[in-house]
Motif scaffolding. Structure first.
Motif, PDB file in Angstrom:
ATOM      1  N   LYS A  93       0.852  -1.183   0.000  1.00 15.96           N
ATOM      2  CA  LYS A  93       0.000   0.000   0.000  1.00 15.96           C
ATOM      3  C   LYS A  93       0.890   1.237   0.000  1.00 15.96           C
ATOM      4  CE  LYS A  93      -3.860  -2.247   2.276  1.00 15.96           C
ATOM      5  NZ  LYS A  93      -4.580  -2.408   3.545  1.00 15.96           N
ATOM      6  N   TRP A 120      -1.148   5.359   3.519  1.00 12.84           N
ATOM      7  CA  TRP A 120      -2.353   4.545   3.372  1.00 12.84           C
ATOM      8  C   TRP A 120      -3.200   4.537   4.638  1.00 12.84           C
ATOM      9  CZ3 TRP A 120      -3.493   0.473   6.534  1.00 12.84           C
ATOM     10  CH2 TRP A 120      -2.445  -0.031   7.308  1.00 12.84           C
ATOM     11  N   ASN A 121      -2.542   4.713   5.794  1.00  9.89           N
ATOM     12  CA  ASN A 121      -3.263   4.627   7.060  1.00  9.89           C
ATOM     13  C   ASN A 121      -3.722   5.985   7.599  1.00  9.89           C
ATOM     14  OD1 ASN A 121      -0.639   5.398   7.509  1.00  9.89           O
ATOM     15  ND2 ASN A 121      -0.360   4.165   9.340  1.00  9.89           N
ATOM     16  N   ASN A 159      -7.091   8.568   3.677  1.00  9.31           N
ATOM     17  CA  ASN A 159      -6.869   7.424   2.781  1.00  9.31           C
ATOM     18  C   ASN A 159      -7.443   6.113   3.318  1.00  9.31           C
ATOM     19  OD1 ASN A 159      -5.443   8.910   0.822  1.00  9.31           O
ATOM     20  ND2 ASN A 159      -3.615   8.822   2.083  1.00  9.31           N
ATOM     21  N   GLN A 160      -8.244   6.164   4.365  1.00 10.52           N
ATOM     22  CA  GLN A 160      -8.803   4.937   4.935  1.00 10.52           C
ATOM     23  C   GLN A 160      -9.744   4.274   3.932  1.00 10.52           C
ATOM     24  OE1 GLN A 160      -8.117   3.485   8.208  1.00 10.52           O
ATOM     25  NE2 GLN A 160      -6.405   4.779   7.606  1.00 10.52           N
ATOM     26  N   TRP A 167      -9.538  -1.105  -1.354  1.00 11.81           N
ATOM     27  CA  TRP A 167      -8.132  -1.221  -1.756  1.00 11.81           C
ATOM     28  C   TRP A 167      -8.004  -2.076  -3.010  1.00 11.81           C
ATOM     29  CZ3 TRP A 167      -4.532   1.972  -0.861  1.00 11.81           C
ATOM     30  CH2 TRP A 167      -4.468   2.670   0.332  1.00 11.81           C
TER      31      TRP A 167
END
Length: 101
Positions: free
Chosen positions: A7, A11-12, A16-17, A23
């Motif tokens: 990722k 990404w976290n 961007n969740q 995904w």
């Protein structure tokens, strides 16, 4: 390793969740849209898009095929998140920022 195991940076972050299904869709979009184009192909798409300046839907459909400039792509990611740019060609941006998309 699969794309899901790689990722992109950030990404976290809250912006961007995504669920695992989101995904999967994101990485499917990367395969579909991140197409390296020649200068001739870029010029052809650009000229064709100019025929549709008054038809927003057709214009956007064509221009989304064009690679986003790396600075624009990284800024859009920072301001709007990965979901907002998933349907764009990030091929050049990925060359400049390989861990960001």
């Amino acid at each position: 390793m699969t794309d899901m195991q790689h990722k992109p940076n950030g990404w976290n972050l809250p912006i961007n969740q995504m669920t695992e299904e989101e995904w999967k869709d994101y990485f499917d979009c990367r395969k579909k849209y991140d197409i390296k184009l020649s200068d001739e192909e870029i010029n052809k798409i650009t000229k064709e898009a100019c025929n549709y300046l008054k038809d927003k839907e057709k214009y956007l459909k064509l221009t989304k095929k064009l690679p986003l400039f790396p600075g624009l792509a990284i800024s859009a990611k920072a301001w709007h998140g990965l979901k907002a740019i998933k349907n764009y060609n990030l091929s050049i941006a990925k060359e400049v920022y390989p861990d960001e998309f």
